[in-house]
Scaffold this motif. Structure first.
Motif, PDB file in Angstrom:
ATOM      1  N   PHE A  60       0.843  -1.189   0.000  1.00  0.00           N
ATOM      2  CA  PHE A  60       0.000   0.000   0.000  1.00  0.00           C
ATOM      3  C   PHE A  60       0.879   1.239   0.000  1.00  0.00           C
ATOM      4  CE2 PHE A  60      -2.186   3.306   2.465  1.00  0.00           C
ATOM      5  CZ  PHE A  60      -3.244   3.528   1.625  1.00  0.00           C
ATOM      6  N   ARG A  61       0.788   2.057  -1.024  1.00  0.00           N
ATOM      7  CA  ARG A  61       1.624   3.248  -1.130  1.00  0.00           C
ATOM      8  C   ARG A  61       0.828   4.539  -1.167  1.00  0.00           C
ATOM      9  NH1 ARG A  61       7.024   2.309  -2.706  1.00  0.00           N
ATOM     10  NH2 ARG A  61       7.128   4.517  -2.309  1.00  0.00           N
ATOM     11  N   GLY A  62      -0.479   4.467  -1.374  1.00  0.00           N
ATOM     12  CA  GLY A  62      -1.254   5.692  -1.440  1.00  0.00           C
ATOM     13  C   GLY A  62      -2.736   5.405  -1.538  1.00  0.00           C
ATOM     14  N   ALA A  86     -14.821  -2.483   0.760  1.00  0.00           N
ATOM     15  CA  ALA A  86     -13.645  -3.214   1.240  1.00  0.00           C
ATOM     16  C   ALA A  86     -13.600  -3.246   2.764  1.00  0.00           C
ATOM     17  CB  ALA A  86     -12.372  -2.585   0.688  1.00  0.00           C
ATOM     18  N   ARG A  87     -14.034  -2.159   3.397  1.00  0.00           N
ATOM     19  CA  ARG A  87     -14.088  -2.077   4.855  1.00  0.00           C
ATOM     20  C   ARG A  87     -15.289  -1.225   5.228  1.00  0.00           C
ATOM     21  NH1 ARG A  87      -9.214   0.516   7.484  1.00  0.00           N
ATOM     22  NH2 ARG A  87     -10.640   1.696   8.707  1.00  0.00           N
ATOM     23  N   GLU A  88     -16.199  -1.802   5.994  1.00  0.00           N
ATOM     24  CA  GLU A  88     -17.427  -1.119   6.396  1.00  0.00           C
ATOM     25  C   GLU A  88     -17.128   0.164   7.174  1.00  0.00           C
ATOM     26  OE1 GLU A  88     -20.717  -2.228   5.861  1.00  0.00           O
ATOM     27  OE2 GLU A  88     -19.894  -3.824   4.607  1.00  0.00           O
ATOM     28  N   GLY A 106      -8.042  -0.982  -8.415  1.00  0.00           N
ATOM     29  CA  GLY A 106      -7.618  -1.353  -7.072  1.00  0.00           C
ATOM     30  C   GLY A 106      -7.068  -0.219  -6.233  1.00  0.00           C
ATOM     31  N   THR A 107      -7.109   1.014  -6.740  1.00  0.00           N
ATOM     32  CA  THR A 107      -6.640   2.147  -5.947  1.00  0.00           C
ATOM     33  C   THR A 107      -7.558   2.336  -4.754  1.00  0.00           C
ATOM     34  OG1 THR A 107      -5.811   3.239  -7.947  1.00  0.00           O
ATOM     35  CG2 THR A 107      -6.133   4.635  -5.982  1.00  0.00           C
ATOM     36  N   PRO A 108      -7.023   2.313  -3.542  1.00  0.00           N
ATOM     37  CA  PRO A 108      -7.867   2.491  -2.359  1.00  0.00           C
ATOM     38  C   PRO A 108      -8.500   3.886  -2.325  1.00  0.00           C
ATOM     39  CG  PRO A 108      -5.706   1.631  -1.752  1.00  0.00           C
ATOM     40  CD  PRO A 108      -5.620   2.063  -3.186  1.00  0.00           C
TER      41      PRO A 108
END
Length: 129
Positions: A60-62, A86-88, A106-108
């Protein structure tokens, strides 16, 4: 969905080197500092350099940080649109309410609601006389 503000979050492998690049080389003004990071003004946006860095290749970089007015409503809207959560939504130890999704590559993307009493929403300047 109403987006109130946004920023790009970087988690560099070498915090001091990256901090120096944005601060000293590019000359970006500091919007705020906090234990573990620095947020810079970048035109109409913000760039946050976090000290809890990336994990190297493939790590994870950004992320993209999007502030919303109502995180519960945003989560409902995204679920109805078929977006995988991905996370509630939940309150983090640092006080922000966050939910995570990702773009098609897939960029968060961190969806954030800032509570009324959080330091980000308070004026830290001393009161004027």
């Amino acid at each position: 969905m109403e987006i109130l503000s946004s920023r790009t979050i970087l988690r560099p492998s070498e915090y001091e080197r990256t901090l120096s690049f944005y601060r000293d080389t590019l000359g970006l003004a500091i919007a705020r500092e906090y234990p573990g990071g620095t947020v810079f003004f970048a035109g109409q946006g913000l760039i946050e350099v976090a000290a809890h860095g990336g994990t190297g290749e493939g790590g994870f970089r950004g992320a993209i940080w999007l502030q919303v007015r109502d995180l519960t409503a945003a989560q409902t809207e995204l679920v109805l649109a078929g977006v995988k959560i991905a996370r509630e939504a939940r309150q983090e130890p640092w006080g922000l309410h966050e939910m995570w999704i990702a773009d098609p590559d897939g960029t968060p993307i961190v969806m954030v609601q800032i509570p009324e009493d959080h330091p980000i929403r308070r004026d830290s300047r001393p009161p004027s006389a």
